[in-house]
Design a protein around this motif. Structure first.
Motif, PDB file in Angstrom:
ATOM      1  N   THR A  19     123.598  44.303 -37.856  1.00 15.79           N
ATOM      2  CA  THR A  19     123.326  43.467 -39.019  1.00 15.79           C
ATOM      3  C   THR A  19     124.164  42.206 -38.905  1.00 15.79           C
ATOM      4  OG1 THR A  19     125.001  44.579 -40.390  1.00 15.79           O
ATOM      5  CG2 THR A  19     122.744  45.414 -40.499  1.00 15.79           C
ATOM      6  N   LEU A  20     123.565  41.075 -39.286  1.00 15.40           N
ATOM      7  CA  LEU A  20     124.175  39.770 -39.052  1.00 15.40           C
ATOM      8  C   LEU A  20     125.439  39.550 -39.862  1.00 15.40           C
ATOM      9  CD1 LEU A  20     123.516  37.122 -37.443  1.00 15.40           C
ATOM     10  CD2 LEU A  20     122.524  36.259 -39.579  1.00 15.40           C
ATOM     11  N   GLY A  21     125.545  40.198 -41.031  1.00 16.75           N
ATOM     12  CA  GLY A  21     126.654  39.901 -41.919  1.00 16.75           C
ATOM     13  C   GLY A  21     126.469  38.537 -42.562  1.00 16.75           C
ATOM     14  N   GLY A 104     125.635  35.121 -48.782  1.00 13.85           N
ATOM     15  CA  GLY A 104     126.009  36.410 -49.347  1.00 13.85           C
ATOM     16  C   GLY A 104     124.804  37.276 -49.645  1.00 13.85           C
ATOM     17  N   ARG A 105     123.791  36.662 -50.245  1.00 16.47           N
ATOM     18  CA  ARG A 105     122.575  37.421 -50.549  1.00 16.47           C
ATOM     19  C   ARG A 105     121.865  37.841 -49.263  1.00 16.47           C
ATOM     20  NH1 ARG A 105     120.646  40.137 -55.038  1.00 16.47           N
ATOM     21  NH2 ARG A 105     118.715  41.080 -54.251  1.00 16.47           N
ATOM     22  N   GLY A 106     121.846  36.947 -48.295  1.00 19.21           N
ATOM     23  CA  GLY A 106     121.219  37.282 -47.030  1.00 19.21           C
ATOM     24  C   GLY A 106     121.871  38.476 -46.358  1.00 19.21           C
ATOM     25  N   HIS A 132     131.130  38.675 -46.572  1.00 21.52           N
ATOM     26  CA  HIS A 132     132.187  38.075 -47.390  1.00 21.52           C
ATOM     27  C   HIS A 132     131.972  38.510 -48.833  1.00 21.52           C
ATOM     28  CE1 HIS A 132     134.460  34.943 -49.539  1.00 21.52           C
ATOM     29  NE2 HIS A 132     135.172  34.873 -48.429  1.00 21.52           N
ATOM     30  N   LYS A 133     132.957  39.205 -49.401  1.00 18.84           N
ATOM     31  CA  LYS A 133     132.778  39.793 -50.732  1.00 18.84           C
ATOM     32  C   LYS A 133     132.557  38.729 -51.803  1.00 18.84           C
ATOM     33  CE  LYS A 133     135.337  44.013 -49.645  1.00 18.84           C
ATOM     34  NZ  LYS A 133     135.348  43.749 -48.201  1.00 18.84           N
ATOM     35  N   ALA A 138     128.715  36.107 -55.415  1.00 20.00           N
ATOM     36  CA  ALA A 138     128.084  34.854 -55.822  1.00 20.00           C
ATOM     37  C   ALA A 138     126.570  34.919 -55.640  1.00 20.00           C
ATOM     38  CB  ALA A 138     128.654  33.690 -55.024  1.00 20.00           C
ATOM     39  N   GLY A 139     126.118  35.722 -54.699  1.00 25.30           N
ATOM     40  CA  GLY A 139     124.698  35.889 -54.447  1.00 25.30           C
ATOM     41  C   GLY A 139     124.037  36.921 -55.340  1.00 25.30           C
TER      42      GLY A 139
END
Length: 336
Positions: A19-21, A104-106, A132-133, A138-139
């Motif tokens: 997974t890309l993160g 973040g959402r991605g 990133h938390k 934020a997402g």
């Protein structure tokens, strides 16, 4: 002894799933480097193709092709990165090294897609790059991190985080909660669950009879009640029950010496009571070979033991050693 939870049974020839993160961090660069090196097993990436192309450009990997896919298939090993993406909303101008709700959402959407395919047996194991938390929140994603998303998405009630390297394995009773909340989160049931999961993790690593050390919560493991009674009320009864079930569990051991003893070979794994108690000793030994494992899932998930490293993202200098170690551990834990 209760029957041990079944080990994951995905086909050995199914591809690994990366997974890309967070696309604004170093995850895309790390993944591109491993594909360029040549992987020991076919793999696919759940993420954004353009983000990976940008990472390849930053690394000068002009010959490495990025190809969108519709399904995992057989995966790829080198020369081409196959990418699966059902959330195509990442902007082309996403800046490197900045918290961004779209990234973040991605990261969340890529992870959920990979989880679903892992549960369906389409991939052999998950290897996750860091998210990133702050960007996650934020997402619009209200989870503390990977572990809790994985547990919720799979409906897993009994799970734990394990961090491991060649010298030390540590599994946590509590994970992402405030230190002030840890004593109230402890119970004989929580301790026993962690001990059983430690047994499972070691068995998956090929250890037939794991030696499980359980750390105390308080200084000197409570010093007979002088510094707290959590050891007597919660930890010792769980150890006694685990031993009655046939597990080689011992403790509670003082937290200031148990990790050293495990590193010297006295124990195969340490059950730690809270996040920093367990993770500081592993990370002190070096981030380059540490691997984060979520134990208890219906499939194997491994990850790096570092974050998104926004300060160096896009510069082409991120070290893929931890991700490489995560791949090795995922393959070892799913070997037939």
């Amino acid at each position: 002894m209760p029957s041990e939870p079944g080990f994951p049974t995905a086909p050995a020839d199914a591809p690994l799933a990366f997974t890309l993160g967070d696309a604004a961090g170093i995850g895309p660069e790390l993944i591109a480097r491993l594909f360029a090196e040549g992987l020991p097993h076919p793999a696919v990436v759940y993420g954004d193709a353009d983000a990976l192309r940008r990472a390849c450009a930053a690394l000068g990997l002009t010959d490495l092709q990025v190809q969108p896919l519709e399904a995992p298939g057989a995966g790829t090993v080198g020369g081409m990165i196959g990418v699966l993406n059902r959330w195509d909303a990442l902007p082309d101008d996403l800046p490197w090294g900045r918290e961004d709700p779209r990234a973040g959402r991605g990261a969340y959407e890529y992870l959920c897609h990979a989880i679903d395919d892992a549960q369906a047996g389409r991939v052999r194991a998950l290897v996750t790059a860091p998210l990133h938390k702050g960007a996650l929140h934020a997402g619009g994603v209200d989870f503390p991190g990977h572990t809790e998303i994985l547990a919720q998405r799979t409906g897993t009630a009994d799970y734990a985080m394990m961090l491991a390297n060649d010298e030390l394995r540590v599994l946590l009773v509590t994970i992402h909660i405030a230190l002030s909340q840890v004593p109230a989160a402890l119970s004989p049931a929580a301790e026993l669950r962690a001990i059983r999961l430690a047994q499972r993790a070691c068995r998956q690593a090929g250890i037939a009879r794991p030696r499980i050390a359980v750390a105390g919560l308080n200084p000197h493991a409570g010093e007979g009640g002088a510094f707290g009674d959590e050891e007597a009320r919660h930890i010792a009864p769980a150890i006694a029950q685990a031993r009655a079930e046939g597990l080689d569990a011992s403790g509670p051991w003082p937290g200031d010496t148990v990790f050293m003893r495990a590193r010297q070979g006295a124990f195969d794994i340490v059950v730690a009571q809270y996040h920093d108690q367990g993770l500081i000793p592993v990370k002190y030994l070096g981030l380059d070979e540490g691997v984060n494992v979520t134990v208890g899932l219906p499939f194997v998930r491994t990850s790096v033991d570092h974050g998104t490293a926004f300060d160096i993202a896009g510069r082409g200098i991120a070290d893929p050693a931890s991700l490489r170690a995560a791949v090795r551990m995922a393959l070892k834990m799913t070997a037939t």
